[in-house]
Design an enzyme around this catalytic site. Structure first.
Site, PDB file in Angstrom:
ATOM      1  N   SER A  38       0.840  -1.194   0.000  1.00 24.19           N
ATOM      2  CA  SER A  38       0.000   0.000   0.000  1.00 24.19           C
ATOM      3  C   SER A  38       0.868   1.234   0.000  1.00 24.19           C
ATOM      4  CB  SER A  38      -0.925   0.010   1.223  1.00 24.19           C
ATOM      5  OG  SER A  38      -1.614   1.249   1.310  1.00 24.19           O
ATOM      6  N   GLU A  51      -9.094   2.314   5.287  1.00 24.76           N
ATOM      7  CA  GLU A  51     -10.348   1.695   5.660  1.00 24.76           C
ATOM      8  C   GLU A  51     -10.245   0.982   7.009  1.00 24.76           C
ATOM      9  OE1 GLU A  51     -11.557  -0.713   2.322  1.00 24.76           O
ATOM     10  OE2 GLU A  51     -11.892   1.040   1.053  1.00 24.76           O
ATOM     11  N   PHE A 106      -9.963  -4.771   1.560  1.00 24.98           N
ATOM     12  CA  PHE A 106      -9.346  -4.023   0.472  1.00 24.98           C
ATOM     13  C   PHE A 106      -8.183  -3.168   0.975  1.00 24.98           C
ATOM     14  CE2 PHE A 106     -13.349  -5.452  -1.097  1.00 24.98           C
ATOM     15  CZ  PHE A 106     -13.107  -5.775  -2.425  1.00 24.98           C
ATOM     16  N   GLU A 107      -8.406  -1.903   1.262  1.00 30.32           N
ATOM     17  CA  GLU A 107      -7.289  -1.000   1.533  1.00 30.32           C
ATOM     18  C   GLU A 107      -7.189  -0.680   3.023  1.00 30.32           C
ATOM     19  OE1 GLU A 107      -3.958   1.366   0.425  1.00 30.32           O
ATOM     20  OE2 GLU A 107      -5.121  -0.109  -0.692  1.00 30.32           O
ATOM     21  N   GLN A 108      -6.275  -1.348   3.714  1.00 35.08           N
ATOM     22  CA  GLN A 108      -5.975  -1.021   5.093  1.00 35.08           C
ATOM     23  C   GLN A 108      -4.580  -0.413   5.197  1.00 35.08           C
ATOM     24  OE1 GLN A 108      -6.810  -3.491   8.432  1.00 35.08           O
ATOM     25  NE2 GLN A 108      -8.179  -4.854   7.296  1.00 35.08           N
TER      26      GLN A 108
END
Length: 515
Positions: free
Chosen positions: A337, A353, A359-361
């Site tokens: 990320s 999130e 999904f996007e952490q």
């Protein structure tokens, strides 16, 4: 002596490979990135994390995979100067059907670079590649049968693989339907003294897990099962330290000694919950006059200590309590990320999130390797909204975690809160009693004593103030809840910004002190 487990914490499904004097074990990583941990040893006693095979976005796409989906059961082999790595990327696994694309990647060096993965098939999971003495190669995997009134573990299928065409050729052949134990998976083939030996995992990857061995004079069978099968299991032996013994592979030393790494689990005292996840242990085995494999110590139960091979001792430096943030030992959920910015002495997380997101952490985490630990971090964060959070979590997956975080309340200003998630059901143990804290930096701590977890905080790293009640760390395990869990507890630093502003949190260290 070799003391088990040899790979503590979340390191399941070991596949071992020897090249010269070096031994490598590849293990499953599921939804965590980078994919496929590779440990290295020169004496089978001392191991170090060498790296990861799937450490680039071009090699693995985990975005959106469910908890305990992702990379299952890699199989590592070496032939004619090339490393081969087979693995499954599970896109969903809790429905009647399963989506299990299987891939193959190769490298001339264990440290890479690894080739772009080649899609092979998706009829089931746990692929491996057998290199026969005539130069031909064969692909194996278990077949999943979704039809009602059928055994979902349909059996082990074999098909020739053309290395130059990078594809399967001929027709798939079902070579083994399993023993009476059932749930047959994790196949590996070894050729020795005129026999093809098929090693499989059976009994499911929980407390009835087992290692089954069968053999045939011809590659395509029929395969007869070991007369004293299973050759390894913990089933029915609650007295054993190492539970869940199964899913194994074999290796021979230059001196002709044989060893079998295998999956295991260590329940928390008084429970049947393994919060460290499925780990890797090793047993010494021997071929006897009847042509079958047995544990050297006799019986079929895993041993806590095993005699080492006749090899020169080769140790590695001990890991410090505080590892640099750019260390190999950190992982992120579901891929790299741009919101996780890693420097040696500083970690910046731009809020993304929630901890329930597939999904996007914005998270960076280390495997928990002991049931007792004191975990400390230093956080700088200036939230302006209750939707902005950052802190320290004991994290199993999107359904199971305990999270101490700094946020902001309209009335209190900066404050601490605890969020626990038990099988997908959230609770906030502090209720309305949020803890007001000064603006600025804080030390956050988690004291873990087997199944008890106590959070605390400090402004000066000298006096720590407990936050909330002791929490149940045992729920952070493979064995708790209705969702399948195959991973292990992580110590996680994370940041969320549900406003979409990507507010950043800065962490200066993460320390895991084990008594």
């Amino acid at each position: 002596m070799i003391k088990n487990p040899i790979l503590s914490g979340f390191n399941p499904d070991p596949s071992i490979c020897r090249v010269g004097q070096d031994y490598y074990i590849a293990t499953s990583t599921f939804e965590w990135f980078p994919g496929v941990q590779i440990h290295h040893s020169r004496d089978l006693v001392n191991w170090r994390l060498l790296g990861h095979a799937l450490e680039e976005s071009r090699l693995i796409d985990l975005r959106g995979v469910p908890s305990s989906g992702g990379v299952w059961a890699p199989a590592l082999s070496h032939h004619d100067g090339l490393f081969y790595l087979c693995y499954t990327v599970v896109h969903q696994h809790e429905a009647a059907t399963k989506d299990t694309p299987n891939f193959l990647t190769t490298a001339s060096s264990i440290e890479g670079p690894w080739s772009d993965p080649v899609f092979i098939n998706s009829s089931g999971f746990d692929p491996s590649l057998f290199h026969d003495e005539d130069g031909r190669k064969y692909w194996l995997n278990m077949v999943w049968d979704h039809r009602p009134d059928h055994n979902p573990f349909h059996g082990i299928v074999l098909q020739e693989y053309d290395h130059h065409a990078e594809s399967l050729i001929g027709e798939p052949l079902m070579i083994f339907k399993g023993s009476k134990i059932g749930l047959t998976e994790g196949p590996h083939i070894y050729h020795r003294n005129g026999y093809y030996y098929l090693l499989t995992a059976e009994g499911g990857t929980e407390y009835d897990h087992a290692v089954t061995l069968a053999r045939s004079r011809t590659l395509d069978g029929p395969y007869e099962v070991h007369p004293a099968n299973p050759i390894l299991t913990s089933s029915g032996r609650d007295d054993l330290t190492l539970q869940k013994a199964g899913h194994a592979s074999l290796v021979e030393t230059p001196g002709g000694e044989w060893y079998m790494p295998h999956l295991c689990g260590r329940p928390l005292p008084g429970t049947r919950r393994c919060n460290l996840g499925r780990e890797t242990a090793i047993q010494q085995v021997e071929w006897r006059d009847d042509g079958w494999l047995y544990l050297v110590e006799g019986g079929n139960a895993p041993h806590d200590e095993v005699s080492p091979p006749q090899l020169p001792s080769h140790s590695w430096p001990d890991l410090p309590d505080r590892l640099p943030f750019d260390s190999l030992h950190y992982a992120t959920p579901r891929g790299p990320s741009a919101n996780v910015i890693r420097e040696t002495e500083k970690l910046v997380l731009r809020g993304c999130e929630s901890l329930e997101s597939n999904f996007e952490q914005a998270m960076l985490a280390r495997r928990l390797t002991s049931q007792q630990a004191t975990i400390t971090t230093f956080l700088e964060f200036a939230p302006t909204s209750f939707q902005q959070m950052a802190g320290l979590a004991l994290y199993y997956n999107t359904h199971l975690f305990h999270y101490l975080y700094l946020s902001r309340d309209e009335n209190l200003g900066p404050c601490l809160q605890v969020h626990s998630c038990d099988d997908g059901t959230s609770s906030f143990p502090l209720g309305k009693n949020l803890v007001s804290v000064p603006q600025g930096a804080l030390f956050l701590r988690a004291d873990l004593d087997h199944r008890d977890l106590q959070f605390s905080y400090s402004s000066d790293e000298k006096t720590f103030h407990p936050i909330g009640p002791a929490l149940d760390a045992s729920l952070l395990s493979d064995d708790h809840g209705d969702h399948w869990g195959f991973t292990g507890t992580f110590v996680a630093l994370c940041c969320q910004d549900l406003t979409g502003s990507c507010l950043a949190a800065e962490f200066n260290f993460l320390e895991i002190a084990i008594p």
